[in-house]
Design an enzyme around this catalytic site. Structure first.
Site, PDB file in Angstrom:
ATOM      1  N   TYR A 142       0.819  -1.213   0.000  1.00  0.00           N
ATOM      2  CA  TYR A 142       0.000   0.000   0.000  1.00  0.00           C
ATOM      3  C   TYR A 142       0.859   1.273   0.000  1.00  0.00           C
ATOM      4  O   TYR A 142       0.406   2.338  -0.382  1.00  0.00           O
ATOM      5  CB  TYR A 142      -0.937   0.045   1.215  1.00  0.00           C
ATOM      6  CG  TYR A 142      -2.015  -1.030   1.226  1.00  0.00           C
ATOM      7  CD1 TYR A 142      -2.233  -1.840   0.124  1.00  0.00           C
ATOM      8  CD2 TYR A 142      -2.818  -1.224   2.337  1.00  0.00           C
ATOM      9  CE1 TYR A 142      -3.203  -2.822   0.130  1.00  0.00           C
ATOM     10  CE2 TYR A 142      -3.801  -2.210   2.355  1.00  0.00           C
ATOM     11  CZ  TYR A 142      -3.982  -3.009   1.245  1.00  0.00           C
ATOM     12  OH  TYR A 142      -4.938  -3.981   1.256  1.00  0.00           O
ATOM     13  N   LYS A 191       3.732 -15.394   3.052  1.00  0.00           N
ATOM     14  CA  LYS A 191       3.685 -16.158   1.795  1.00  0.00           C
ATOM     15  C   LYS A 191       5.132 -16.456   1.425  1.00  0.00           C
ATOM     16  O   LYS A 191       5.628 -16.099   0.350  1.00  0.00           O
ATOM     17  CB  LYS A 191       2.954 -15.314   0.725  1.00  0.00           C
ATOM     18  CG  LYS A 191       2.636 -16.044  -0.558  1.00  0.00           C
ATOM     19  CD  LYS A 191       1.542 -17.067  -0.436  1.00  0.00           C
ATOM     20  CE  LYS A 191       1.314 -17.780  -1.745  1.00  0.00           C
ATOM     21  NZ  LYS A 191       0.502 -19.002  -1.619  1.00  0.00           N
ATOM     22  N   ASP A 223      -2.764 -18.151   2.338  1.00  0.00           N
ATOM     23  CA  ASP A 223      -3.926 -18.826   1.743  1.00  0.00           C
ATOM     24  C   ASP A 223      -4.497 -19.849   2.723  1.00  0.00           C
ATOM     25  O   ASP A 223      -5.716 -19.973   2.878  1.00  0.00           O
ATOM     26  CB  ASP A 223      -3.577 -19.469   0.381  1.00  0.00           C
ATOM     27  CG  ASP A 223      -2.168 -20.032   0.321  1.00  0.00           C
ATOM     28  OD1 ASP A 223      -1.405 -19.850   1.292  1.00  0.00           O
ATOM     29  OD2 ASP A 223      -1.816 -20.663  -0.683  1.00  0.00           O
ATOM     30  N   ASP A 247      -5.200  -6.658   6.149  1.00  0.00           N
ATOM     31  CA  ASP A 247      -6.402  -5.934   5.734  1.00  0.00           C
ATOM     32  C   ASP A 247      -7.493  -6.943   5.361  1.00  0.00           C
ATOM     33  O   ASP A 247      -8.648  -6.878   5.823  1.00  0.00           O
ATOM     34  CB  ASP A 247      -6.029  -5.062   4.519  1.00  0.00           C
ATOM     35  CG  ASP A 247      -7.128  -4.110   4.108  1.00  0.00           C
ATOM     36  OD1 ASP A 247      -8.135  -4.023   4.833  1.00  0.00           O
ATOM     37  OD2 ASP A 247      -6.989  -3.466   3.058  1.00  0.00           O
ATOM     38  N   ASP A 251     -10.817  -8.434   7.938  1.00  0.00           N
ATOM     39  CA  ASP A 251     -12.224  -8.267   7.518  1.00  0.00           C
ATOM     40  C   ASP A 251     -12.920  -9.622   7.454  1.00  0.00           C
ATOM     41  O   ASP A 251     -14.084  -9.754   7.846  1.00  0.00           O
ATOM     42  CB  ASP A 251     -12.311  -7.581   6.151  1.00  0.00           C
ATOM     43  CG  ASP A 251     -12.447  -6.075   6.292  1.00  0.00           C
ATOM     44  OD1 ASP A 251     -12.193  -5.573   7.410  1.00  0.00           O
ATOM     45  OD2 ASP A 251     -12.805  -5.405   5.314  1.00  0.00           O
TER      46      ASP A 251
END
Ligand code: NAD
Length: 356
Positions: A142, A191, A223, A247, A251
């Site tokens: 980001y 990852k 994942d 993020d 959620d």
């Protein structure tokens, strides 16, 4: 204790839910003999309307010189189509950066009485679900270089994900410390089979781990983490991850707890100063009707007392009061089911105050 708290009510339901939290702060200060000095400042759409920008430098300075910041929520349709450089969300990114808040802490807790509001199966929600996700907040993709250009006549976009050792080390230490205060279990999500940033992430976490032999540690690929949060959420205690993974996963996890209106968050850094806010937005669809759920904001106040002021007793008092309103059957409309006692936003605040 004397503490300076800046209050950013924001837009939509922000002022309604923050007003209930101010009642709680006043009650705690009376009961435990603290002096909370509160100052309200404009933020988000309200600040755009008045100053032409979502967060002025003067407000930033005032927040920097305080002990904690309490935020409601910002944004709404009125500011959806304005210049992207002065949109309300720009204010959020700016305040996190200016206050050097690099760690976002989101508790995921399902109250027994609200288990029917969770989309998960009964056999899963019947077990105690209570964990926190710690998300790195100021690095990663980001904040990396972004570019869109034409290459070989094809429009091509690039976002760069970058982390250095120091950025990972400081969030890792916070995660281990939070785990030490809870059930001493930490899952680090990355990852590392594909990304170099994740390899550095994992290497750094393993170095910190050496100093926290009491903490039961596991690495999980992102994942797999997305699946395990749904399959065995009761197994987690603390989960730490980089900005974008956090993020998305936070959620995903928040939906387990039933209502978005119940969920608090804290953004902290190396100093005691932190920013506390519910995870939801400004809910323009219900603004001004006194029906919003103020619990997420009130529990954010509890996090403020615990993380910025070291007031564990007072924080526990607020959390116990919330548990009691839920077990006594009081519900705002978002969590109401037949047989419950329906209350307004301000009534919910009053009952929590009575129970403190
Ligand atoms: P939202 O979280 O505001 O609302 C989603 C749904 O949840 C709505 O139906 C709303 O009524 C309900 N809801 C949210 N909080 C509630 C509460 N406390 N009690 C009862 N019901 C509640 O998300 P959205 O509708 O996508 O966004 C609305 C505005 O908020 C947008 O402008 C968005 O940019 C902004 N936003 C701000 C923040 C923030 O301030 N940190 C975060 C997310 C979205």
């Amino acid at each position: 204790m004397d503490k300076k708290i800046k209050i950013l009510k924001g837009d939509g339901i922000g002022p309604e839910i923050v007003d209930e939290s101010i009642k709680v702060l006043n009650k705690i200060s009376l009961k435990y003999n603290h002096n909370f000095e509160l100052e309200e400042l404009l933020f988000g759409g309200a600040s755009i309307d008045y100053y032409g920008e979502p967060l002025t430098d003067e407000v930033v300075e005032k927040c920097k010189n305080s002990d904690a910041v309490l935020l409601g929520a910002i944004g709404g349709p009125k500011w959806d189509n304005i210049d992207k450089n002065i949109r309300p969300e720009k204010g959020l990114l700016k305040i996190r950066k200016e206050l050097e808040l690099f760690a976002n802490i989101r508790p995921i807790r399902l109250y027994d009485e609200l288990s029917k509001s969770s989309p998960l199966k009964e056999e899963i929600v019947n077990k105690k679900i209570d964990f926190v996700i710690i998300r790195e907040l100021t690095g990663g993709v980001y904040f990396g270089n972004k570019e869109t250009k034409i290459i070989n006549e094809v429009e091509t976009a690039t976002d760069t994900m970058e982390y250095n050792y120091l950025e990972i080390d400081r969030i890792g230490k916070i995660a281990f410390e939070v785990a030490m205060k809870r059930n001493k279990k930490l899952a680090s999500v990355d990852k590392a089979n594909v990304l170099d940033t994740s390899k550095l992430w994992r290497k750094t976490m393993h170095m910190i781990k050496e100093k926290y032999s009491d903490v039961k540690y596991e690495d999980i690929l992102v994942d797999n983490a997305a699946m395990q949060i749904i399959k065995r959420p009761y197994d987690f205690d603390v989960m730490v991850t980089e900005n974008m993974f956090g993020d998305i996963l936070s959620d995903e996890a928040s939906i387990i707890a039933g209502s978005i209106g119940m969920m608090p968050s804290a953004s902290i850094g190396n100093k005691k100063l932190g920013l506390y806010e519910p995870i939801h937005g400004s809910a323009p669809d219900i603004a001004g009707q006194n029906i919003a759920n103020p619990i997420g904001t009130i529990l954010s106040v509890a996090m403020m007392l615990r993380y910025s002021f070291d007031m564990d007793l007072e924080a526990n008092n607020i959390e116990k009061a919330v548990e009691k309103v839920i077990s006594d059957g009081y519900r705002t409309v978002d969590i109401y089911k037949e047989g419950d006692i329906k209350v307004s936003c301000s009534e919910m605040g009053d009952i929590i105050n009575k129970y403190i």
